[in-house]
Design a protein around this motif. Structure first.
Motif, PDB file in Angstrom:
ATOM      1  N   HIS A   1     -62.822 -13.330 -12.616  1.00  0.00           N
ATOM      2  CA  HIS A   1     -63.755 -13.622 -11.516  1.00  0.00           C
ATOM      3  C   HIS A   1     -64.267 -15.051 -11.682  1.00  0.00           C
ATOM      4  CE1 HIS A   1     -67.306 -13.406  -8.937  1.00  0.00           C
ATOM      5  NE2 HIS A   1     -66.763 -12.316  -8.404  1.00  0.00           N
ATOM      6  N   PRO A   2     -64.488 -15.776 -10.584  1.00  0.00           N
ATOM      7  CA  PRO A   2     -64.987 -17.156 -10.687  1.00  0.00           C
ATOM      8  C   PRO A   2     -66.296 -17.294 -11.476  1.00  0.00           C
ATOM      9  CG  PRO A   2     -64.275 -16.690  -8.454  1.00  0.00           C
ATOM     10  CD  PRO A   2     -64.194 -15.391  -9.209  1.00  0.00           C
ATOM     11  N   LEU A   3     -67.149 -16.270 -11.482  1.00  0.00           N
ATOM     12  CA  LEU A   3     -68.412 -16.360 -12.221  1.00  0.00           C
ATOM     13  C   LEU A   3     -68.225 -16.212 -13.731  1.00  0.00           C
ATOM     14  CD1 LEU A   3     -70.712 -14.162  -9.943  1.00  0.00           C
ATOM     15  CD2 LEU A   3     -70.705 -16.656 -10.132  1.00  0.00           C
ATOM     16  N   ALA A   4     -67.102 -15.677 -14.175  1.00  0.00           N
ATOM     17  CA  ALA A   4     -66.894 -15.376 -15.589  1.00  0.00           C
ATOM     18  C   ALA A   4     -66.972 -16.609 -16.483  1.00  0.00           C
ATOM     19  CB  ALA A   4     -65.557 -14.670 -15.781  1.00  0.00           C
ATOM     20  N   ALA A   5     -66.636 -17.758 -15.960  1.00  0.00           N
ATOM     21  CA  ALA A   5     -66.635 -18.982 -16.758  1.00  0.00           C
ATOM     22  C   ALA A   5     -67.998 -19.656 -16.822  1.00  0.00           C
ATOM     23  CB  ALA A   5     -65.603 -19.962 -16.198  1.00  0.00           C
ATOM     24  N   ALA A   6     -68.942 -19.171 -16.030  1.00  0.00           N
ATOM     25  CA  ALA A   6     -70.269 -19.805 -15.978  1.00  0.00           C
ATOM     26  C   ALA A   6     -71.082 -19.456 -17.220  1.00  0.00           C
ATOM     27  CB  ALA A   6     -71.014 -19.343 -14.726  1.00  0.00           C
ATOM     28  N   GLY A   7     -71.882 -20.405 -17.694  1.00  0.00           N
ATOM     29  CA  GLY A   7     -72.785 -20.145 -18.819  1.00  0.00           C
ATOM     30  C   GLY A   7     -73.956 -19.284 -18.390  1.00  0.00           C
ATOM     31  N   THR A   8     -74.463 -19.554 -17.206  1.00  0.00           N
ATOM     32  CA  THR A   8     -75.496 -18.749 -16.558  1.00  0.00           C
ATOM     33  C   THR A   8     -75.198 -18.782 -15.064  1.00  0.00           C
ATOM     34  OG1 THR A   8     -77.019 -20.614 -16.244  1.00  0.00           O
ATOM     35  CG2 THR A   8     -77.293 -19.292 -18.256  1.00  0.00           C
ATOM     36  N   VAL A   9     -75.852 -17.921 -14.326  1.00  0.00           N
ATOM     37  CA  VAL A   9     -75.654 -17.872 -12.886  1.00  0.00           C
ATOM     38  C   VAL A   9     -77.019 -17.716 -12.216  1.00  0.00           C
ATOM     39  CG1 VAL A   9     -75.236 -15.381 -12.828  1.00  0.00           C
ATOM     40  CG2 VAL A   9     -74.268 -16.828 -11.047  1.00  0.00           C
ATOM     41  N   SER A  10     -77.210 -18.386 -11.088  1.00  0.00           N
ATOM     42  CA  SER A  10     -78.466 -18.296 -10.353  1.00  0.00           C
ATOM     43  C   SER A  10     -78.319 -17.299  -9.202  1.00  0.00           C
ATOM     44  CB  SER A  10     -78.848 -19.664  -9.783  1.00  0.00           C
ATOM     45  OG  SER A  10     -77.951 -20.020  -8.737  1.00  0.00           O
ATOM     46  N   LEU A  11     -79.434 -16.937  -8.616  1.00  0.00           N
ATOM     47  CA  LEU A  11     -79.389 -16.044  -7.455  1.00  0.00           C
ATOM     48  C   LEU A  11     -78.634 -16.690  -6.298  1.00  0.00           C
ATOM     49  CD1 LEU A  11     -82.974 -14.493  -7.486  1.00  0.00           C
ATOM     50  CD2 LEU A  11     -80.820 -13.406  -8.134  1.00  0.00           C
ATOM     51  N   ASP A  12     -78.805 -17.992  -6.114  1.00  0.00           N
ATOM     52  CA  ASP A  12     -78.083 -18.693  -5.040  1.00  0.00           C
ATOM     53  C   ASP A  12     -76.570 -18.637  -5.271  1.00  0.00           C
ATOM     54  OD1 ASP A  12     -80.401 -19.334  -3.675  1.00  0.00           O
ATOM     55  OD2 ASP A  12     -80.593 -21.301  -4.631  1.00  0.00           O
ATOM     56  N   GLU A  13     -76.153 -18.803  -6.533  1.00  0.00           N
ATOM     57  CA  GLU A  13     -74.727 -18.726  -6.835  1.00  0.00           C
ATOM     58  C   GLU A  13     -74.185 -17.314  -6.607  1.00  0.00           C
ATOM     59  OE1 GLU A  13     -74.094 -22.045 -10.295  1.00  0.00           O
ATOM     60  OE2 GLU A  13     -75.346 -20.306 -10.763  1.00  0.00           O
ATOM     61  N   LEU A  14     -74.988 -16.313  -6.938  1.00  0.00           N
ATOM     62  CA  LEU A  14     -74.569 -14.933  -6.704  1.00  0.00           C
ATOM     63  C   LEU A  14     -74.382 -14.649  -5.220  1.00  0.00           C
ATOM     64  CD1 LEU A  14     -76.789 -12.920  -9.205  1.00  0.00           C
ATOM     65  CD2 LEU A  14     -74.342 -13.363  -9.367  1.00  0.00           C
ATOM     66  N   ALA A  15     -75.255 -15.241  -4.406  1.00  0.00           N
ATOM     67  CA  ALA A  15     -75.184 -14.999  -2.957  1.00  0.00           C
ATOM     68  C   ALA A  15     -73.855 -15.445  -2.370  1.00  0.00           C
ATOM     69  CB  ALA A  15     -76.343 -15.704  -2.253  1.00  0.00           C
ATOM     70  N   GLY A  16     -73.241 -16.443  -2.958  1.00  0.00           N
ATOM     71  CA  GLY A  16     -71.982 -16.933  -2.427  1.00  0.00           C
ATOM     72  C   GLY A  16     -70.768 -16.540  -3.252  1.00  0.00           C
ATOM     73  N   ALA A  17     -70.916 -15.560  -4.138  1.00  0.00           N
ATOM     74  CA  ALA A  17     -69.845 -15.242  -5.076  1.00  0.00           C
ATOM     75  C   ALA A  17     -69.009 -14.024  -4.698  1.00  0.00           C
ATOM     76  CB  ALA A  17     -70.430 -15.043  -6.469  1.00  0.00           C
ATOM     77  N   GLY A  18     -69.119 -13.563  -3.493  1.00  0.00           N
ATOM     78  CA  GLY A  18     -68.299 -12.420  -3.088  1.00  0.00           C
ATOM     79  C   GLY A  18     -69.072 -11.126  -3.084  1.00  0.00           C
ATOM     80  N   LYS A  19     -68.343 -10.033  -3.199  1.00  0.00           N
ATOM     81  CA  LYS A  19     -68.937  -8.698  -3.099  1.00  0.00           C
ATOM     82  C   LYS A  19     -69.737  -8.354  -4.345  1.00  0.00           C
ATOM     83  CE  LYS A  19     -65.202  -6.948  -0.266  1.00  0.00           C
ATOM     84  NZ  LYS A  19     -64.064  -6.028  -0.211  1.00  0.00           N
ATOM     85  N   VAL A  20     -70.860  -7.698  -4.113  1.00  0.00           N
ATOM     86  CA  VAL A  20     -71.684  -7.210  -5.218  1.00  0.00           C
ATOM     87  C   VAL A  20     -71.679  -5.684  -5.166  1.00  0.00           C
ATOM     88  CG1 VAL A  20     -73.841  -7.354  -3.893  1.00  0.00           C
ATOM     89  CG2 VAL A  20     -73.919  -7.342  -6.382  1.00  0.00           C
ATOM     90  N   ALA A  21     -71.533  -5.056  -6.319  1.00  0.00           N
ATOM     91  CA  ALA A  21     -71.590  -3.598  -6.414  1.00  0.00           C
ATOM     92  C   ALA A  21     -73.000  -3.212  -6.833  1.00  0.00           C
ATOM     93  CB  ALA A  21     -70.575  -3.099  -7.432  1.00  0.00           C
ATOM     94  N   ILE A  22     -73.491  -2.149  -6.295  1.00  0.00           N
ATOM     95  CA  ILE A  22     -74.825  -1.680  -6.646  1.00  0.00           C
ATOM     96  C   ILE A  22     -74.691  -0.681  -7.801  1.00  0.00           C
ATOM     97  CG2 ILE A  22     -76.921  -0.551  -5.815  1.00  0.00           C
ATOM     98  CD1 ILE A  22     -76.276  -3.248  -4.456  1.00  0.00           C
ATOM     99  N   CYS A  23     -75.044  -1.137  -8.989  1.00  0.00           N
ATOM    100  CA  CYS A  23     -75.051  -0.301 -10.202  1.00  0.00           C
ATOM    101  C   CYS A  23     -73.739   0.429 -10.444  1.00  0.00           C
ATOM    102  CB  CYS A  23     -76.208   0.690 -10.137  1.00  0.00           C
ATOM    103  SG  CYS A  23     -77.806  -0.113 -10.129  1.00  0.00           S
ATOM    104  N   ASN A  24     -72.614  -0.180 -10.126  1.00  0.00           N
ATOM    105  CA  ASN A  24     -71.327   0.470 -10.348  1.00  0.00           C
ATOM    106  C   ASN A  24     -70.402  -0.479 -11.101  1.00  0.00           C
ATOM    107  OD1 ASN A  24     -68.831   1.690 -10.283  1.00  0.00           O
ATOM    108  ND2 ASN A  24     -69.019   2.382  -8.185  1.00  0.00           N
ATOM    109  N   PRO A  25     -70.402  -0.416 -12.435  1.00  0.00           N
ATOM    110  CA  PRO A  25     -69.581  -1.348 -13.212  1.00  0.00           C
ATOM    111  C   PRO A  25     -68.083  -1.121 -13.042  1.00  0.00           C
ATOM    112  CG  PRO A  25     -70.570   0.282 -14.646  1.00  0.00           C
ATOM    113  CD  PRO A  25     -71.174   0.475 -13.281  1.00  0.00           C
ATOM    114  N   TYR A  26     -67.673   0.036 -12.569  1.00  0.00           N
ATOM    115  CA  TYR A  26     -66.244   0.310 -12.419  1.00  0.00           C
ATOM    116  C   TYR A  26     -65.601  -0.580 -11.361  1.00  0.00           C
ATOM    117  CZ  TYR A  26     -67.377   4.162 -15.421  1.00  0.00           C
ATOM    118  OH  TYR A  26     -67.820   4.898 -16.481  1.00  0.00           O
ATOM    119  N   THR A  27     -66.359  -0.915 -10.312  1.00  0.00           N
ATOM    120  CA  THR A  27     -65.804  -1.826  -9.303  1.00  0.00           C
ATOM    121  C   THR A  27     -65.674  -3.227  -9.871  1.00  0.00           C
ATOM    122  OG1 THR A  27     -67.986  -2.204  -8.360  1.00  0.00           O
ATOM    123  CG2 THR A  27     -66.651  -0.498  -7.327  1.00  0.00           C
ATOM    124  N   ALA A  28     -66.583  -3.594 -10.790  1.00  0.00           N
ATOM    125  CA  ALA A  28     -66.478  -4.901 -11.446  1.00  0.00           C
ATOM    126  C   ALA A  28     -65.275  -4.909 -12.386  1.00  0.00           C
ATOM    127  CB  ALA A  28     -67.767  -5.217 -12.212  1.00  0.00           C
TER     128      ALA A  28
END
Length: 145
Positions: free
Chosen positions: A55-82
């Motif tokens: 995933h593009p976020l995997a290489a980041a040292g940290t991530v901000s809320l703004d970066e998360l907003a533009g990073a694709g689909k988010v799963a709600i408490c479901n690590p299996y989709t991740a």
């Protein structure tokens, strides 16, 4: 036998009613405790983004809320989709999720959440007390690597 439930905030009624003996939960440190229960703090858990290694976020040292907003689909408490690479999930740091092959990227600027166990007031049996101590030891060992 100890009747315990994993993290599910909808279960407070079953704890208060006596159907459960303990409830594992994350909570806001400023949250007010229920009058009929007692929260035993076991440790702090930083909020992280779990994602697949490619995933593009995997290489980041940290991530901000703004970066998360533009990073694709988010799963709600479901690590299996991740783990399947479908989405990312933002949850308190749970070390065992790394065993699923997920990468934990800390959420920058966020305060950690308090992790602990909630029990009914005045109902701390010897077995339940031993359970809380053992869980506290485990959480401390995980936190210290």
């Amino acid at each position: 036998m100890i009747r315990a439930m994993t993290i599910d905030p909808r279960r407070h009624d079953t704890l208060e009613g006596g159907s459960l003996d303990a409830l594992l939960e994350f909570r806001d440190p400023s949250g007010a405790p229920a009058a009929s229960t007692v929260f035993h703090r076991l440790g702090d858990a930083p909020v992280v983004c779990y994602c697949a290694p490619d995933h593009p976020l995997a290489a980041a040292g940290t991530v901000s809320l703004d970066e998360l907003a533009g990073a694709g689909k988010v799963a709600i408490c479901n690590p299996y989709t991740a783990a399947a690479g479908i989405a990312y999930v933002v949850v308190p740091c749970i070390p065992d999720l790394s065993k699923m092959g997920l990468v934990a990227v800390p959420l920058g600027g966020g305060d950690p959440l308090v992790f602990g166990v909630r029990v009914r007031r005045g109902r701390m049996t010897h077995a339940l007390s031993a359970f809380v101590r053992a869980l506290g030891t485990y959480v401390e060992e995980v936190a210290n690597g």
